[in-house]
Design a protein around this motif. Sequence first.
Motif, PDB file in Angstrom:
ATOM      1  N   LYS A 198      -7.777  -4.060  -2.805  1.00 47.39           N
ATOM      2  CA  LYS A 198      -7.038  -4.559  -1.837  1.00 47.39           C
ATOM      3  C   LYS A 198      -6.905  -3.632  -0.528  1.00 47.39           C
ATOM      4  O   LYS A 198      -8.153  -2.987  -0.053  1.00 47.39           O
ATOM      5  CB  LYS A 198      -5.807  -5.217  -1.970  1.00 47.39           C
ATOM      6  CG  LYS A 198      -5.793  -6.139  -3.263  1.00 47.39           C
ATOM      7  CD  LYS A 198      -6.865  -7.203  -3.090  1.00 47.39           C
ATOM      8  CE  LYS A 198      -6.713  -8.555  -4.025  1.00 47.39           C
ATOM      9  NZ  LYS A 198      -6.751  -7.801  -5.535  1.00 47.39           N
ATOM     10  N   TYR A 199      -5.903  -3.190  -0.204  1.00 51.41           N
ATOM     11  CA  TYR A 199      -5.601  -2.408   1.046  1.00 51.41           C
ATOM     12  C   TYR A 199      -6.372  -0.964   0.872  1.00 51.41           C
ATOM     13  O   TYR A 199      -6.885  -0.192   1.812  1.00 51.41           O
ATOM     14  CB  TYR A 199      -4.475  -2.350   1.544  1.00 51.41           C
ATOM     15  CG  TYR A 199      -3.826  -3.416   2.060  1.00 51.41           C
ATOM     16  CD1 TYR A 199      -4.245  -3.752   3.419  1.00 51.41           C
ATOM     17  CD2 TYR A 199      -2.740  -4.291   1.576  1.00 51.41           C
ATOM     18  CE1 TYR A 199      -3.957  -4.848   4.118  1.00 51.41           C
ATOM     19  CE2 TYR A 199      -2.204  -5.480   2.467  1.00 51.41           C
ATOM     20  CZ  TYR A 199      -2.735  -5.729   3.663  1.00 51.41           C
ATOM     21  OH  TYR A 199      -2.492  -6.660   4.215  1.00 51.41           O
ATOM     22  N   MET A 237      -3.893   0.397   8.224  1.00 47.23           N
ATOM     23  CA  MET A 237      -2.786  -0.278   7.978  1.00 47.23           C
ATOM     24  C   MET A 237      -1.788  -0.570   9.223  1.00 47.23           C
ATOM     25  O   MET A 237      -0.904  -1.636   9.390  1.00 47.23           O
ATOM     26  CB  MET A 237      -1.882   0.485   6.969  1.00 47.23           C
ATOM     27  CG  MET A 237      -2.431   0.531   5.505  1.00 47.23           C
ATOM     28  SD  MET A 237      -2.558  -1.035   4.961  1.00 47.23           S
ATOM     29  CE  MET A 237      -1.107  -1.908   4.956  1.00 47.23           C
ATOM     30  N   ASP A 238      -1.773   0.365  10.309  1.00 43.11           N
ATOM     31  CA  ASP A 238      -1.195   0.249  11.398  1.00 43.11           C
ATOM     32  C   ASP A 238      -1.631  -0.809  12.253  1.00 43.11           C
ATOM     33  O   ASP A 238      -0.898  -2.025  12.687  1.00 43.11           O
ATOM     34  CB  ASP A 238      -1.333   1.415  12.230  1.00 43.11           C
ATOM     35  CG  ASP A 238      -0.371   2.578  11.879  1.00 43.11           C
ATOM     36  OD1 ASP A 238       0.811   2.192  11.335  1.00 43.11           O
ATOM     37  OD2 ASP A 238      -0.644   3.744  12.260  1.00 43.11           O
ATOM     38  N   ARG A 239      -2.845  -1.175  12.204  1.00 50.00           N
ATOM     39  CA  ARG A 239      -3.521  -2.087  12.740  1.00 50.00           C
ATOM     40  C   ARG A 239      -3.362  -3.756  12.116  1.00 50.00           C
ATOM     41  O   ARG A 239      -3.056  -4.692  12.716  1.00 50.00           O
ATOM     42  CB  ARG A 239      -5.010  -2.159  12.954  1.00 50.00           C
ATOM     43  CG  ARG A 239      -5.747  -3.148  13.833  1.00 50.00           C
ATOM     44  CD  ARG A 239      -5.456  -3.413  15.112  1.00 50.00           C
ATOM     45  NE  ARG A 239      -6.126  -4.374  16.102  1.00 50.00           N
ATOM     46  CZ  ARG A 239      -7.215  -3.870  16.762  1.00 50.00           C
ATOM     47  NH1 ARG A 239      -7.494  -2.519  16.842  1.00 50.00           N
ATOM     48  NH2 ARG A 239      -7.956  -4.547  17.429  1.00 50.00           N
ATOM     49  N   HIS A 240      -3.396  -3.561  10.647  1.00 50.11           N
ATOM     50  CA  HIS A 240      -2.832  -4.686  10.054  1.00 50.11           C
ATOM     51  C   HIS A 240      -1.485  -5.247  10.454  1.00 50.11           C
ATOM     52  O   HIS A 240      -1.101  -6.325  10.361  1.00 50.11           O
ATOM     53  CB  HIS A 240      -3.033  -4.416   8.373  1.00 50.11           C
ATOM     54  CG  HIS A 240      -4.265  -4.408   7.902  1.00 50.11           C
ATOM     55  ND1 HIS A 240      -5.326  -5.471   7.679  1.00 50.11           N
ATOM     56  CD2 HIS A 240      -5.140  -3.330   7.414  1.00 50.11           C
ATOM     57  CE1 HIS A 240      -6.255  -5.410   7.480  1.00 50.11           C
ATOM     58  NE2 HIS A 240      -6.228  -3.930   7.009  1.00 50.11           N
ATOM     59  N   CYS A 241      -0.725  -4.173  10.389  1.00 47.54           N
ATOM     60  CA  CYS A 241       0.694  -4.517  10.764  1.00 47.54           C
ATOM     61  C   CYS A 241       0.940  -5.186  12.184  1.00 47.54           C
ATOM     62  O   CYS A 241       1.813  -6.217  12.278  1.00 47.54           O
ATOM     63  CB  CYS A 241       1.729  -3.328  10.546  1.00 47.54           C
ATOM     64  SG  CYS A 241       1.848  -2.684   8.749  1.00 47.54           S
ATOM     65  N   ASP A 242       0.304  -4.228  13.056  1.00 50.24           N
ATOM     66  CA  ASP A 242       0.539  -4.969  14.394  1.00 50.24           C
ATOM     67  C   ASP A 242       0.163  -6.292  14.601  1.00 50.24           C
ATOM     68  O   ASP A 242       0.620  -7.504  15.153  1.00 50.24           O
ATOM     69  CB  ASP A 242      -0.353  -3.755  15.318  1.00 50.24           C
ATOM     70  CG  ASP A 242       0.413  -2.528  15.599  1.00 50.24           C
ATOM     71  OD1 ASP A 242       1.618  -2.487  15.111  1.00 50.24           O
ATOM     72  OD2 ASP A 242      -0.241  -1.680  15.984  1.00 50.24           O
ATOM     73  N   SER A 246       0.626  -1.132  -0.068  1.00 48.96           N
ATOM     74  CA  SER A 246      -0.165  -0.064   0.164  1.00 48.96           C
ATOM     75  C   SER A 246       1.003   1.234   0.008  1.00 48.96           C
ATOM     76  O   SER A 246       1.900   1.162   0.326  1.00 48.96           O
ATOM     77  CB  SER A 246      -1.010  -0.068   1.271  1.00 48.96           C
ATOM     78  OG  SER A 246      -0.405   0.853   2.184  1.00 48.96           O
ATOM     79  N   PRO A 247       0.496   2.365  -0.475  1.00 46.03           N
ATOM     80  CA  PRO A 247       1.275   3.586  -0.490  1.00 46.03           C
ATOM     81  C   PRO A 247       1.593   3.957   1.202  1.00 46.03           C
ATOM     82  O   PRO A 247       2.775   4.806   0.992  1.00 46.03           O
ATOM     83  CB  PRO A 247       0.273   4.804  -1.120  1.00 46.03           C
ATOM     84  CG  PRO A 247      -0.815   3.996  -1.862  1.00 46.03           C
ATOM     85  CD  PRO A 247      -1.031   2.626  -0.981  1.00 46.03           C
TER      86      PRO A 247
END
Length: 379
Positions: free
Chosen positions: A195-196, A249-254, A175-176
């Motif tokens: 997608k994202y 995205m922060d939550r996806h990554c965590d 994602s960007p």
Amino acid sequence: MKFGTKAIHAGQEPDPSTGAIMTPIYQTSTFVQASPGDHKGYEYARTQNPTRTALEANIAALEGAKFGRCFSSGMGATDAILKLFEPGDEIVSTNDLYGGTYRMFTKIYAKYGIKFRFVDMKDLDAVKSAVNENTKLVWVETPTNPMMSIVDIEAIVDIAKSVNAKTVVDNTFASPYLQNPIALGADIVMHSVTKYISGHSDVVMGFVGTSDPTIDEQIGFMQNSAGAVPGPQDCFLVLRGIKTLHVRMDRHCDNGEKIAHYLRDHDKVKNVFWPGFSDHPNHDVAKKQMKKFGGMLSFALKDDSQDAAFRLLEKLRVFSLAESLGGVESLAGHPASMTHASIPREQRLEAGLTDSLIRLSVGIEDVDDLLRDLEEAIG
């Protein structure tokens, strides 16, 4: 302007006629002209639509690109890029790319005289050996689908330039928010917006961005002439979804990080493929060119059989067994029989895509529920 502010405001202005803060859905096929040629930039909705214009400007801003074009699907975006090339041209790509892209390369465009070479792009010497005076494009995925291979974008750009070739990066998995290929020297960035970027599993769309006006003019010609454009309702939904991209995205990554470490410690799991591990191939490159390591990962079981993978997938309750990725809900898939079924088995195995490999798109649910779901399914 920081990313979170651009996600909410870039390319958008209050509606001039009403002051509406959200870009209206211009659900129209044509635009009235006061006199021939007097159309205020809009004449027919295949060519331009104000809702689509706002979305294109928004995604381009997030990618740090000067221009952007949206398409009716990620494959529509890929198709537009490939139409830039002619019989006799050669394209070098990674050997573990998305199955749909591989299918388009080998089953459609190869018939028209474009030659494709597939190499392990983690091996820069292999890429150098694959390019030649006929190479016109180097096609990069990073992280790759589904092996999460990390490709050094800046190094690939330098190799491509050595033979006067262009570089395109499929940035769908990152994602960007996590990665900006244009800033790393790529000529073109593309996305499956499905997608994202959209993020809610309710839209199918693609995007092509560039800062090269000549490339943008060519892509725009393909967009208008071939007509693979998204409708205004879909553009509106994506504009709405983008406003929370950075938060999601922060939550996806965590969540992805916690699940990757859990799986790696499980006694029934053989391998976990996630760029955040310090021993993941090209982990240092991922640290350099990505903000975080993403919510996508794959893992293989010690019982390396399709039946074992199927039994696990059928037991999942919070993770949904489905194609696609990047939505707020967690998805699980079996690449060998789903997203990558079009790639010959021998070639899949060479890239590490085994029969038991399972790909996870980790959503933004409570991670404890996701971990419990995996524990019960793996047994």
